[in-house]
Design an enzyme around this catalytic site. Structure first.
Site, short mmCIF file in Angstrom:
data_model
loop_
_atom_site.label_atom_id
_atom_site.label_comp_id
_atom_site.label_asym_id
_atom_site.label_seq_id
_atom_site.Cartn_x
_atom_site.Cartn_y
_atom_site.Cartn_z
N CYS A 174 10.33 5.06 2.98
CA CYS A 174 9.11 4.33 3.33
C CYS A 174 9.38 2.84 3.15
CB CYS A 174 7.91 4.82 2.51
SG CYS A 174 7.93 4.38 0.76
N ASN A 197 9.40 2.17 -1.42
CA ASN A 197 9.86 3.30 -2.23
C ASN A 197 9.06 3.44 -3.53
OD1 ASN A 197 12.87 4.31 -3.94
ND2 ASN A 197 11.57 5.60 -2.67
N CYS A 221 5.41 4.60 -3.05
CA CYS A 221 4.23 5.41 -2.72
C CYS A 221 4.62 6.66 -1.94
CB CYS A 221 3.21 4.60 -1.91
SG CYS A 221 2.51 3.18 -2.77
N ARG A 222 4.82 6.51 -0.64
CA ARG A 222 5.01 7.67 0.23
C ARG A 222 6.33 8.39 0.03
NH1 ARG A 222 3.70 4.50 5.65
NH2 ARG A 222 4.55 2.83 4.35
N SER A 223 7.43 7.65 0.02
CA SER A 223 8.73 8.35 -0.05
C SER A 223 8.96 9.03 -1.40
CB SER A 223 9.89 7.42 0.33
OG SER A 223 9.96 6.29 -0.49
N ASP A 239 0.23 4.15 5.03
CA ASP A 239 0.57 3.55 3.74
C ASP A 239 -0.69 3.44 2.89
OD1 ASP A 239 1.54 2.10 1.61
OD2 ASP A 239 2.40 0.50 2.82
#
Length: 163
Positions: free
Chosen positions: A9, A12, A14-16, A127
């Site tokens: 993401c 690195n 939040c999402r990933s 995001d």
């Protein structure tokens, strides 16, 4: 033979990392923990060395996932060691393809939600960083929805390699 998957993401945090922890648990539950390695990175280095966002940690832990994490930036030199590079949105997909040095490296990059057969509209995982907690919960739902399809694809590729 180890199969390596890296989720990517922006920063690195939040999402990933969320995708990393969700997919790692699925891999372990499928009995593939000794065969499939899972990690994550960001397209940028702003948060290198940081833990995951506290909201990511809270949502992961409340849903029974692990959350230990140290952010890092994706490097083009990693491509040869990776089997799949999973982008969390179209912007990451473009940035990663620009980093790929060969058509073979570029072919290893996929969007996470492309593995969710029920995904409607765009395939981005939005995001959640600038929003509230509900964005992190929505992110988890999207990641979980796509992880089963990703696991099936990885399993098929592993079977193909051993056939």
């Amino acid at each position: 033979m180890t199969y390596r998957v890296c989720f990517v993401c922006t920063g690195n945090i939040c999402r990933s990392p969320m995708a990393e922890h969700v997919f790692r648990r699925q891999v372990e539950e499928a009995g593939l923990g000794g065969t499939v390695e899972v990690d994550s990175a960001g397209t940028g280095g702003w948060h290198e060395g940081d833990s995951a966002d506290p909201r990511t940690v809270a949502v992961l832990e409340e849903n029974g996932y692990t959350s230990a994490h140290v952010a890092r930036q994706f490097r083009a030199s990693w491509f040869p060691a990776l089997d799949l590079v999973i982008a969390l949105d179209e912007g990451h997909l473009r940035e990663l393809r620009a980093l790929a040095r060969t058509p073979e490296e570029a072919a290893r990059i996929r969007l996470l939600r492309s593995y969710d057969p029920a995904a409607r509209g765009g395939l981005d995982v939005p995001d959640p960083y600038y929003g509230g907690r509900e964005g992190f919960e929505e992110c988890l739902e999207m990641v979980e929805a796509a992880s089963g399809g990703l696991l099936a694809a990885v399993r098929a590729e592993l079977e193909e390699r051993t056939a």
